[in-house]
Scaffold this motif. Structure first.
Motif, PDB file in Angstrom:
ATOM      1  N   ASP A   1       6.063   3.271  -0.530  1.00 47.83           N
ATOM      2  CA  ASP A   1       6.657   4.599  -0.712  1.00 47.83           C
ATOM      3  C   ASP A   1       7.054   5.231   0.627  1.00 47.83           C
ATOM      4  O   ASP A   1       7.127   6.445   0.751  1.00 47.83           O
ATOM      5  N   HIS A   2       7.330   4.390   1.644  1.00 53.26           N
ATOM      6  CA  HIS A   2       7.674   4.923   2.964  1.00 53.26           C
ATOM      7  C   HIS A   2       9.024   5.643   2.931  1.00 53.26           C
ATOM      8  O   HIS A   2       9.962   5.186   2.287  1.00 53.26           O
ATOM      9  N   SER A   3       9.086   6.791   3.632  1.00 55.20           N
ATOM     10  CA  SER A   3      10.335   7.549   3.696  1.00 55.20           C
ATOM     11  C   SER A   3      10.790   7.661   5.151  1.00 55.20           C
ATOM     12  O   SER A   3      10.048   8.175   5.995  1.00 55.20           O
ATOM     13  N   LYS A   4      11.996   7.182   5.440  1.00 53.55           N
ATOM     14  CA  LYS A   4      12.534   7.251   6.817  1.00 53.55           C
ATOM     15  C   LYS A   4      12.665   8.708   7.252  1.00 53.55           C
ATOM     16  O   LYS A   4      12.439   9.056   8.406  1.00 53.55           O
ATOM     17  N   ARG A   5      13.012   9.559   6.293  1.00 50.86           N
ATOM     18  CA  ARG A   5      13.203  10.979   6.595  1.00 50.86           C
ATOM     19  C   ARG A   5      11.873  11.604   7.055  1.00 50.86           C
ATOM     20  O   ARG A   5      11.821  12.274   8.081  1.00 50.86           O
TER      21      ARG A   5
ATOM     22  N   LYS B   1      10.870  10.733  10.488  1.00 48.22           N
ATOM     23  CA  LYS B   1      11.582  11.447  11.561  1.00 48.22           C
ATOM     24  C   LYS B   1      11.004  12.836  11.794  1.00 48.22           C
ATOM     25  O   LYS B   1      10.954  13.312  12.921  1.00 48.22           O
ATOM     26  N   ILE B   2      10.565  13.506  10.718  1.00 47.58           N
ATOM     27  CA  ILE B   2      10.207  14.923  10.895  1.00 47.58           C
ATOM     28  C   ILE B   2       8.695  15.194  10.930  1.00 47.58           C
ATOM     29  O   ILE B   2       8.289  16.265  11.333  1.00 47.58           O
ATOM     30  N   LYS B   3       7.852  14.213  10.520  1.00 48.43           N
ATOM     31  CA  LYS B   3       6.405  14.481  10.509  1.00 48.43           C
ATOM     32  C   LYS B   3       5.706  13.638  11.574  1.00 48.43           C
ATOM     33  O   LYS B   3       5.847  12.403  11.572  1.00 48.43           O
TER      34      LYS B   3
ATOM     35  N   ALA C   1       0.847  -1.197   0.000  1.00 47.73           N
ATOM     36  CA  ALA C   1       0.000   0.000   0.000  1.00 47.73           C
ATOM     37  C   ALA C   1       0.877   1.240   0.000  1.00 47.73           C
ATOM     38  O   ALA C   1       2.103   1.171   0.183  1.00 47.73           O
ATOM     39  N   SER C   2       0.209   2.378  -0.209  1.00 49.72           N
ATOM     40  CA  SER C   2       0.911   3.656  -0.134  1.00 49.72           C
ATOM     41  C   SER C   2       0.799   4.185   1.296  1.00 49.72           C
ATOM     42  O   SER C   2      -0.177   3.901   1.997  1.00 49.72           O
ATOM     43  N   VAL C   3       1.767   4.993   1.720  1.00 47.11           N
ATOM     44  CA  VAL C   3       1.676   5.595   3.061  1.00 47.11           C
ATOM     45  C   VAL C   3       0.406   6.429   3.191  1.00 47.11           C
ATOM     46  O   VAL C   3      -0.148   6.561   4.280  1.00 47.11           O
ATOM     47  N   TRP C   4      -0.097   6.957   2.072  1.00 52.76           N
ATOM     48  CA  TRP C   4      -1.288   7.815   2.128  1.00 52.76           C
ATOM     49  C   TRP C   4      -2.507   7.055   2.635  1.00 52.76           C
ATOM     50  O   TRP C   4      -3.382   7.620   3.275  1.00 52.76           O
ATOM     51  N   LYS C   5      -2.561   5.772   2.318  1.00 58.01           N
ATOM     52  CA  LYS C   5      -3.672   4.939   2.803  1.00 58.01           C
ATOM     53  C   LYS C   5      -3.696   4.971   4.340  1.00 58.01           C
ATOM     54  O   LYS C   5      -4.751   5.067   4.954  1.00 58.01           O
ATOM     55  N   ILE C   6      -2.526   4.876   4.946  1.00 54.40           N
ATOM     56  CA  ILE C   6      -2.434   4.871   6.408  1.00 54.40           C
ATOM     57  C   ILE C   6      -2.708   6.277   6.943  1.00 54.40           C
ATOM     58  O   ILE C   6      -3.436   6.457   7.923  1.00 54.40           O
TER      59      ILE C   6
ATOM     60  N   PRO D   1       7.848   1.124   8.021  1.00 55.03           N
ATOM     61  CA  PRO D   1       7.401   0.786   6.662  1.00 55.03           C
ATOM     62  C   PRO D   1       6.421  -0.377   6.608  1.00 55.03           C
ATOM     63  O   PRO D   1       5.966  -0.762   5.542  1.00 55.03           O
ATOM     64  N   VAL D   2       6.120  -0.957   7.762  1.00 53.96           N
ATOM     65  CA  VAL D   2       5.075  -1.978   7.805  1.00 53.96           C
ATOM     66  C   VAL D   2       4.093  -1.571   8.902  1.00 53.96           C
ATOM     67  O   VAL D   2       4.495  -1.059   9.954  1.00 53.96           O
ATOM     68  N   GLN D   3       2.800  -1.709   8.627  1.00 57.22           N
ATOM     69  CA  GLN D   3       1.769  -1.298   9.584  1.00 57.22           C
ATOM     70  C   GLN D   3       0.758  -2.423   9.725  1.00 57.22           C
ATOM     71  O   GLN D   3       0.470  -3.125   8.741  1.00 57.22           O
ATOM     72  N   VAL D   4       0.211  -2.578  10.922  1.00 59.43           N
ATOM     73  CA  VAL D   4      -0.819  -3.601  11.137  1.00 59.43           C
ATOM     74  C   VAL D   4      -2.136  -2.894  11.468  1.00 59.43           C
ATOM     75  O   VAL D   4      -2.181  -2.062  12.370  1.00 59.43           O
TER      76      VAL D   4
END
Ligand code: SF4
Length: 291
Positions: A156-160, A163-165, A114-119, A172-175
């Motif tokens: 499309d997860h960004s570590k950066r 950290k800042i948002k 999935a995209s981070v936007w879904k979460i 990068p994985v969500q349940v």
């Protein structure tokens, strides 16, 4: 399906893309029921004429690879893995395949990319409906499924950004978990019956008379309302509703309000059957050309 390879990708990509799905008469997959009826029927009717490029299927390949690796895990005695189950609903067969069922916790697990936007948006109704249907199917064949979880891999997860948002998914994985009540199962049973009745009616209709997918099924971004001033090309302000636009115009000025139709993102970018859809040809393509 006609497979093209515009980027001349290596042959394993092509063989993956060429694995064809066989449609059985009167049998529908859970995932097909979650799409618009028009999209589902057009995909079935025109399956052999639909053209897709291998490069367009890389995320499908990625998702299949994830499943392939995880399914190598030896399931425990109380687990069911990658099982396809079929249950009759009226004159139809409903077919579904979940990734894991644990008969101790009574939980169904499904993996998704999935995209981070879904979460971030937190709109999980499609995932909830899918897991609820799997649980209902399991109950119909004698298991006591009570809830489920989606394990989502965020491509499309960004570590950066993590950290800042503050509202950004931290990993990068969500349940995402769901619990169901008896009322949920009753509602789901009714929903399935109604869905198959709609399908039965739609199967008798020609392509152009199929019910148009709903705004949600088309991933419509929603109409916008632009407050315009004569002699100026750009809007003074763009708002989400006519009421807000009228109020803004009354307080701040402007000559007219122009409705900007929302974009049908599914039709534009993700519907394999779009070339056979009259709504796409008459409404979506002309609108996108105007932008
Ligand atoms: S193009 Fe849009 S309206 Fe047409 S079948 Fe596809 S999703 Fe539905």
């Amino acid at each position: 399906m006609i497979i093209t390879n515009k980027l001349n990708l290596p042959s394993p990509f092509v063989s993956f893309a060429q694995r064809d799905y066989v449609y059985e008469p009167n049998e529908y997959r859970v995932t097909s029921l979650l799409k618009g009826i028009r999209e589902t029927i057009l995909e079935r009717r025109h399956h052999k004429e639909i053209e897709r490029d291998v490069s367009d299927m890389v995320w499908l390949l990625f998702g299949t690879a994830v499943h392939g690796i995880l399914e190598k895990h030896q399931e425990l005695g109380h687990e069911l893995k990658e099982e396809r189950i079929k249950v009759p609903i009226g004159d139809y067969i409903l077919s579904g395949q979940f990734d894991l069922y644990n008969d101790e916790t009574k939980i169904v697990t499904d993996y998704k990319t999935a995209s981070v936007w879904k979460i971030i948006f937190g709109d999980f109704e499609d995932w909830r409906r899918q897991i609820l249907i799997y649980c209902l199917m399991l109950r119909k064949i004698g298991f006591d499924a009570q809830g489920g979880q989606i394990v989502a891999f965020l491509k499309d997860h960004s570590k950066r950004d993590a950290k800042i948002k503050s509202d950004y998914p931290q990993f990068p994985v969500q349940v995402v978990k769901f619990n169901f009540t008896d009322d949920d199962f009753k509602e789901c049973e009714e929903w399935l019956q109604a869905r198959f009745e709609e399908i039965a009616a739609a199967e008798k209709l020609p392509d152009d008379e199929l019910p148009i997918c709903t705004p949600d099924e088309r991933f419509n971004s929603g109409d916008k309302f632009a407050v315009m001033k004569k002699g100026r090309k750009t809007a003074l302000r763009v708002l989400d509703s006519m009421e807000e636009a009228e109020q803004w115009k009354a307080e701040n000025g402007g000559d007219e309000i122009v409705i900007r139709p929302g974009e049908d993102k599914k039709c534009l970018d993700y519907c394999a059957a779009c070339e056979f859809c009259s709504y796409y040809k008459e409404k979506v393509v002309p609108n996108s050309e105007r932008k």
